[in-house]
Enzyme design. Structure first.
Site, mmCIF file in Angstrom:
data_model
loop_
_atom_site.group_PDB
_atom_site.id
_atom_site.type_symbol
_atom_site.label_atom_id
_atom_site.label_comp_id
_atom_site.label_asym_id
_atom_site.label_seq_id
_atom_site.Cartn_x
_atom_site.Cartn_y
_atom_site.Cartn_z
ATOM 1 N N HIS A 240 57.588 -12.662 31.550
ATOM 2 C CA HIS A 240 56.763 -13.860 31.531
ATOM 3 C C HIS A 240 55.605 -13.671 30.558
ATOM 4 O O HIS A 240 55.138 -12.554 30.334
ATOM 5 C CB HIS A 240 56.222 -14.165 32.928
ATOM 6 C CG HIS A 240 57.267 -14.697 33.856
ATOM 7 N ND1 HIS A 240 57.481 -14.197 35.107
ATOM 8 C CD2 HIS A 240 58.193 -15.678 33.686
ATOM 9 C CE1 HIS A 240 58.469 -14.855 35.678
ATOM 10 N NE2 HIS A 240 58.922 -15.753 34.834
ATOM 11 N N PRO A 248 54.806 -12.784 44.262
ATOM 12 C CA PRO A 248 53.445 -13.287 44.150
ATOM 13 C C PRO A 248 52.972 -13.243 42.708
ATOM 14 O O PRO A 248 53.566 -12.551 41.888
ATOM 15 C CB PRO A 248 52.660 -12.285 44.989
ATOM 16 C CG PRO A 248 53.431 -11.008 44.812
ATOM 17 C CD PRO A 248 54.886 -11.394 44.699
ATOM 18 N N TYR A 250 50.945 -11.846 39.798
ATOM 19 C CA TYR A 250 50.279 -10.564 39.590
ATOM 20 C C TYR A 250 50.242 -10.221 38.110
ATOM 21 O O TYR A 250 51.110 -10.620 37.348
ATOM 22 C CB TYR A 250 50.960 -9.453 40.380
ATOM 23 C CG TYR A 250 52.427 -9.239 40.119
ATOM 24 C CD1 TYR A 250 52.870 -8.170 39.344
ATOM 25 C CD2 TYR A 250 53.388 -10.079 40.672
ATOM 26 C CE1 TYR A 250 54.212 -7.950 39.126
ATOM 27 C CE2 TYR A 250 54.735 -9.864 40.461
ATOM 28 C CZ TYR A 250 55.143 -8.803 39.680
ATOM 29 O OH TYR A 250 56.480 -8.583 39.462
ATOM 30 N N TYR A 251 49.214 -9.469 37.734
ATOM 31 C CA TYR A 251 49.013 -9.078 36.352
ATOM 32 C C TYR A 251 49.374 -7.599 36.187
ATOM 33 O O TYR A 251 48.508 -6.727 36.154
ATOM 34 C CB TYR A 251 47.562 -9.338 35.940
ATOM 35 C CG TYR A 251 47.168 -10.793 36.023
ATOM 36 C CD1 TYR A 251 47.578 -11.702 35.044
ATOM 37 C CD2 TYR A 251 46.409 -11.272 37.080
ATOM 38 C CE1 TYR A 251 47.234 -13.044 35.113
ATOM 39 C CE2 TYR A 251 46.048 -12.613 37.148
ATOM 40 C CZ TYR A 251 46.467 -13.490 36.173
ATOM 41 O OH TYR A 251 46.121 -14.813 36.248
ATOM 42 N N HIS A 252 50.667 -7.353 36.127
ATOM 43 C CA HIS A 252 51.177 -6.007 35.898
ATOM 44 C C HIS A 252 52.540 -6.172 35.242
ATOM 45 O O HIS A 252 53.395 -6.899 35.755
ATOM 46 C CB HIS A 252 51.304 -5.238 37.221
ATOM 47 C CG HIS A 252 51.777 -3.825 37.043
ATOM 48 N ND1 HIS A 252 50.917 -2.807 36.683
ATOM 49 C CD2 HIS A 252 53.005 -3.261 37.163
ATOM 50 C CE1 HIS A 252 51.609 -1.673 36.593
ATOM 51 N NE2 HIS A 252 52.874 -1.930 36.869
ATOM 52 N N HIS A 254 56.205 -6.281 34.041
ATOM 53 C CA HIS A 254 57.489 -6.078 34.693
ATOM 54 C C HIS A 254 58.557 -6.865 33.936
ATOM 55 O O HIS A 254 58.255 -7.808 33.221
ATOM 56 C CB HIS A 254 57.440 -6.507 36.163
ATOM 57 C CG HIS A 254 56.963 -7.907 36.362
ATOM 58 N ND1 HIS A 254 55.630 -8.255 36.297
ATOM 59 C CD2 HIS A 254 57.631 -9.053 36.616
ATOM 60 C CE1 HIS A 254 55.496 -9.553 36.502
ATOM 61 N NE2 HIS A 254 56.706 -10.064 36.697
#
Length: 323
Positions: A240, A248, A250-252, A254
């Site tokens: 993304h 949820p 989230y800023y990590h 993946h």
């Protein structure tokens, strides 16, 4: 009335031959069969959920055979049956957020969307500080739980600590919580990096190309080995634009691995997702040294009007006060 009765009498006379097709994540099937020795096709699609308040109040009470698939922090996911029969197969996938926040409520409420262009300047001065604030609020606790081996370890399909055995190259893969873990054509897996300095696609640089290629091959290899009948060209990998996942948020960084047949919903749509191979190619052909990267380009994507990026960054940039 007589014609209607005759039409209704056809369904019980249908003689099943084989499953011809299954799509929409298993919610619609087409069966091949016969009625009175003549070939027939029967398509069945799950009806919409009721919207009447009285029916919805009783909805959760009527569920049977509730089976918890996993839990992490405030997120829980289950399979259940809508039919109150002991032997009824699971026909519902449930996600529970408890306790939920006001932001969760906004996220799952109907909202209009806006197209925005995030320039390198907007990212550095507006978006990155917002991401830092949200990370500081503890939104990534459920991610750290997985990486640190505290939760969901029974679901981890692959854990790769990198060629150096260090967290700067490590990653793991497990099922996305929105997948029912049964319907292969709606297969959806998540590859989560162990390093904590790459928050989104913006942090990817030319020097990360070799690592990204290695990760891509490992994710594909693990998937085809685990699910018989799968081949690498039956899968697509994407990320993304700002790691704003369906649930949820989230800023990590993946990577999503999904079946190529999975019908593109809002999270795969143009303006929301970027193909991993396209990102790798863009980094390879990008001008500059090893530290040149995605932070140097403008990205165009869409946002819901209730999202934090819209209300706290792009709406004010339009000169409109937040509501």
């Amino acid at each position: 009335m007589e014609g209607r009765s005759a039409a209704e009498a056809l369904i019980p006379r249908f003689q099943f031959s084989k499953l011809l097709n299954q799509d929409q994540g298993g919610r619609r099937i087409t069966l091949l069969g016969a009625i009175d020795s003549s070939p027939a096709l029967l398509t069945a699609e799950r009806a919409a959920f009721p919207s009447d308040a009285a029916e919805l109040k009783a909805f959760h009470v009527s569920l049977a055979n509730i089976n918890n698939l996993g839990a992490n922090d405030i997120y829980h996911w289950y399979l259940a049956s809508a039919r109150p029969l002991e032997a009824a197969p699971s026909d519902l996938k449930l996600n529970l957020i408890y306790p939920c926040t006001e932001q969760h409520i906004k996220k799952y409420s109907p909202q209009a969307v806006r197209m925005v262009t995030e320039t390198p300047k907007i990212y550095a001065e507006q978006v990155r500080p917002l991401m830092q604030r949200k990370r500081d609020e503890g939104r990534l606790n459920w991610v750290w739980n997985i990486i640190d081996g505290k939760t969901e370890q029974e679901d981890v399909i692959l854990r790769d600590h990198g060629s150096k055995g260090q967290n700067d190259e490590g990653f793991l893969m497990l099922p996305d919580l929105n997948w029912d873990r049964k319907t292969i054509t709606s297969l959806h897996l998540l590859g989560i990096v162990e390093r904590r300095d790459i928050w989104s696609v913006r942090d990817l640089k030319k020097k990360h190309v070799v690592w990204l290629k290695h990760m891509r091959e490992q994710l594909l290899d693990a998937t085809v080995k685990l699910y018989p009948g799968m081949e690498k060209d039956m899968l697509k990998l994407y990320v993304h634009c700002m790691c704003l996942c369906h649930q949820p948020t989230y800023y990590h960084f993946h990577i999503h691995t999904v079946h190529a047949m999975l019908e593109a919903g809002s999270t795969q749509a143009t303006g929301k997702a970027f193909g991993l191979e396209n990102i790798i190619s863009q980094l390879e052909t990008m001008a500059g040294g090893p530290d040149a990267g995605m932070a140097d380009v403008s990205l165009t994507y869409y946002l819901g009007e209730a999202s934090e990026l819209w209300t706290e960054v792009f709406l004010p940039l339009k000169g409109v006060r937040k509501p």
